[in-house]
Scaffold this motif. Sequence first.
Motif, mmCIF file in Angstrom:
data_model
loop_
_atom_site.group_PDB
_atom_site.id
_atom_site.type_symbol
_atom_site.label_atom_id
_atom_site.label_comp_id
_atom_site.label_asym_id
_atom_site.label_seq_id
_atom_site.Cartn_x
_atom_site.Cartn_y
_atom_site.Cartn_z
ATOM 1 N N VAL A 1 0.844 -1.194 0.000
ATOM 2 C CA VAL A 1 0.000 0.000 0.000
ATOM 3 C C VAL A 1 0.880 1.245 0.000
ATOM 4 C CG1 VAL A 1 -1.806 1.277 1.212
ATOM 5 C CG2 VAL A 1 -1.822 -1.220 1.245
ATOM 6 N N GLU A 2 0.768 2.006 -1.055
ATOM 7 C CA GLU A 2 1.535 3.244 -1.150
ATOM 8 C C GLU A 2 1.063 4.236 -0.089
ATOM 9 O OE1 GLU A 2 2.326 6.799 -4.374
ATOM 10 O OE2 GLU A 2 1.608 4.864 -5.090
ATOM 11 N N GLY A 3 2.018 4.789 0.647
ATOM 12 C CA GLY A 3 1.703 5.804 1.649
ATOM 13 C C GLY A 3 1.451 5.272 3.048
ATOM 14 N N LEU A 4 1.333 3.971 3.182
ATOM 15 C CA LEU A 4 1.084 3.368 4.493
ATOM 16 C C LEU A 4 2.417 3.137 5.196
ATOM 17 C CD1 LEU A 4 -0.859 2.088 6.554
ATOM 18 C CD2 LEU A 4 -0.694 -0.044 5.249
ATOM 19 N N THR A 5 2.533 3.648 6.417
ATOM 20 C CA THR A 5 3.755 3.461 7.194
ATOM 21 C C THR A 5 3.530 2.410 8.277
ATOM 22 O OG1 THR A 5 3.214 5.150 8.845
ATOM 23 C CG2 THR A 5 4.395 5.889 6.855
ATOM 24 N N THR A 6 4.625 1.843 8.755
ATOM 25 C CA THR A 6 4.554 0.823 9.801
ATOM 26 C C THR A 6 3.912 1.386 11.061
ATOM 27 O OG1 THR A 6 6.520 -0.246 8.915
ATOM 28 C CG2 THR A 6 5.927 -0.790 11.171
ATOM 29 N N LYS A 7 4.268 2.604 11.446
ATOM 30 C CA LYS A 7 3.735 3.220 12.663
ATOM 31 C C LYS A 7 2.220 3.385 12.580
ATOM 32 C CE LYS A 7 4.022 7.372 15.489
ATOM 33 N NZ LYS A 7 4.642 8.675 15.688
ATOM 34 N N VAL A 8 1.741 3.916 11.470
ATOM 35 C CA VAL A 8 0.297 4.132 11.297
ATOM 36 C C VAL A 8 -0.429 2.791 11.216
ATOM 37 C CG1 VAL A 8 -1.444 5.076 9.737
ATOM 38 C CG2 VAL A 8 0.593 6.401 10.255
ATOM 39 N N LEU A 9 0.151 1.837 10.496
ATOM 40 C CA LEU A 9 -0.465 0.518 10.384
ATOM 41 C C LEU A 9 -0.592 -0.138 11.750
ATOM 42 C CD1 LEU A 9 -1.561 -1.908 8.803
ATOM 43 C CD2 LEU A 9 0.815 -2.682 8.573
ATOM 44 N N ASN A 10 0.469 -0.096 12.548
ATOM 45 C CA ASN A 10 0.423 -0.716 13.873
ATOM 46 C C ASN A 10 -0.660 -0.098 14.750
ATOM 47 O OD1 ASN A 10 2.413 -2.605 13.333
ATOM 48 N ND2 ASN A 10 4.059 -1.306 14.085
ATOM 49 N N ALA A 11 -0.822 1.221 14.690
ATOM 50 C CA ALA A 11 -1.879 1.882 15.470
ATOM 51 C C ALA A 11 -3.254 1.426 14.984
ATOM 52 C CB ALA A 11 -1.744 3.395 15.361
ATOM 53 N N CYS A 12 -3.425 1.328 13.678
ATOM 54 C CA CYS A 12 -4.692 0.885 13.094
ATOM 55 C C CYS A 12 -4.998 -0.562 13.489
ATOM 56 C CB CYS A 12 -4.618 1.035 11.577
ATOM 57 S SG CYS A 12 -6.090 0.505 10.703
ATOM 58 N N LEU A 13 -4.009 -1.426 13.373
ATOM 59 C CA LEU A 13 -4.206 -2.830 13.734
ATOM 60 C C LEU A 13 -4.539 -2.975 15.215
ATOM 61 C CD1 LEU A 13 -1.264 -4.419 11.708
ATOM 62 C CD2 LEU A 13 -3.714 -4.685 11.237
ATOM 63 N N LYS A 14 -3.852 -2.213 16.051
ATOM 64 C CA LYS A 14 -4.094 -2.276 17.496
ATOM 65 C C LYS A 14 -5.533 -1.900 17.826
ATOM 66 C CE LYS A 14 -2.488 -0.518 21.911
ATOM 67 N NZ LYS A 14 -1.632 0.408 22.630
ATOM 68 N N LYS A 15 -6.044 -0.830 17.213
ATOM 69 C CA LYS A 15 -7.434 -0.417 17.459
ATOM 70 C C LYS A 15 -8.405 -1.503 17.028
ATOM 71 C CE LYS A 15 -6.482 4.479 16.850
ATOM 72 N NZ LYS A 15 -6.661 5.639 15.966
ATOM 73 N N ASN A 16 -8.145 -2.101 15.869
ATOM 74 C CA ASN A 16 -9.036 -3.148 15.369
ATOM 75 C C ASN A 16 -9.014 -4.382 16.257
ATOM 76 O OD1 ASN A 16 -10.432 -2.753 12.533
ATOM 77 N ND2 ASN A 16 -8.553 -1.541 12.515
ATOM 78 N N VAL A 17 -7.857 -4.706 16.817
ATOM 79 C CA VAL A 17 -7.755 -5.837 17.745
ATOM 80 C C VAL A 17 -8.503 -5.519 19.036
ATOM 81 C CG1 VAL A 17 -6.151 -7.175 19.175
ATOM 82 C CG2 VAL A 17 -5.625 -6.767 16.758
ATOM 83 N N GLU A 18 -8.339 -4.285 19.542
ATOM 84 C CA GLU A 18 -9.015 -3.887 20.788
ATOM 85 C C GLU A 18 -10.530 -3.998 20.674
ATOM 86 O OE1 GLU A 18 -7.590 0.063 21.611
ATOM 87 O OE2 GLU A 18 -5.643 -0.666 22.311
ATOM 88 N N PHE A 19 -11.075 -3.685 19.508
ATOM 89 C CA PHE A 19 -12.523 -3.762 19.317
ATOM 90 C C PHE A 19 -12.994 -5.157 18.921
ATOM 91 C CE2 PHE A 19 -12.128 0.912 18.743
ATOM 92 C CZ PHE A 19 -13.006 1.291 19.744
ATOM 93 N N GLY A 20 -12.064 -6.099 18.752
ATOM 94 C CA GLY A 20 -12.452 -7.463 18.421
ATOM 95 C C GLY A 20 -12.744 -7.690 16.949
ATOM 96 N N ILE A 21 -12.348 -6.758 16.100
ATOM 97 C CA ILE A 21 -12.579 -6.896 14.666
ATOM 98 C C ILE A 21 -11.512 -7.798 14.046
ATOM 99 C CG2 ILE A 21 -12.693 -5.622 12.474
ATOM 100 C CD1 ILE A 21 -13.722 -3.221 14.224
ATOM 101 N N LEU A 22 -10.287 -7.639 14.522
ATOM 102 C CA LEU A 22 -9.176 -8.459 14.052
ATOM 103 C C LEU A 22 -8.585 -9.249 15.209
ATOM 104 C CD1 LEU A 22 -7.230 -5.924 11.781
ATOM 105 C CD2 LEU A 22 -9.024 -7.537 11.117
ATOM 106 N N GLU A 23 -7.930 -10.347 14.869
ATOM 107 C CA GLU A 23 -7.205 -11.150 15.850
ATOM 108 C C GLU A 23 -5.728 -11.139 15.475
ATOM 109 O OE1 GLU A 23 -6.849 -15.799 17.318
ATOM 110 O OE2 GLU A 23 -8.501 -15.207 16.013
ATOM 111 N N ARG A 24 -4.880 -10.917 16.461
ATOM 112 C CA ARG A 24 -3.428 -10.925 16.257
ATOM 113 C C ARG A 24 -2.907 -12.304 16.634
ATOM 114 N NH1 ARG A 24 1.443 -10.056 19.107
ATOM 115 N NH2 ARG A 24 2.937 -8.770 17.963
ATOM 116 N N ILE A 25 -2.170 -12.927 15.715
ATOM 117 C CA ILE A 25 -1.615 -14.249 15.948
ATOM 118 C C ILE A 25 -0.094 -14.122 15.905
ATOM 119 C CG2 ILE A 25 -1.520 -16.631 15.159
ATOM 120 C CD1 ILE A 25 -4.175 -15.930 13.604
#
Length: 113
Positions: free
Chosen positions: A51-75
């Motif tokens: 994904v052009e323009g997506l940084t690791t820092k922003v992605l990690n924050a996005c993934l963390k929020k999605n995990v906190e709400f139960g939308i995604l699971e981190r394995i």
Amino acid sequence: MNNKEKLFSRKSPPAQSARMVETIIGCKWSVTVYHLLLNDINRPGEMVSNVEGLTTKVLNACLKKNVEFGILERIAYNEVPPRVEYKVTNFGNKFIKIIDQLEALQTEINLTE
């Protein structure tokens, strides 16, 4: 104009579901992450490189929020080097269907304008 009591106050917190939607939709990368996962791109490094323009820092924050709400699971796999993957939960599948319906509604609105 009379001083009726207001139904909502800026100081009152939103309901859990409203907070979830505001937080997830507020992250402009969430929908992109869902599309990546639906295309079997489930590792953070792969996501950033696809994904052009997506940084690791922003992605990690996005993934963390999605995990906190139960939308995604981190394995996390106990390997060297460490490997982390994400997958959509059952709840996440239902949530993504709602997001898809909102996108379809927006498309319909744009076509009628």
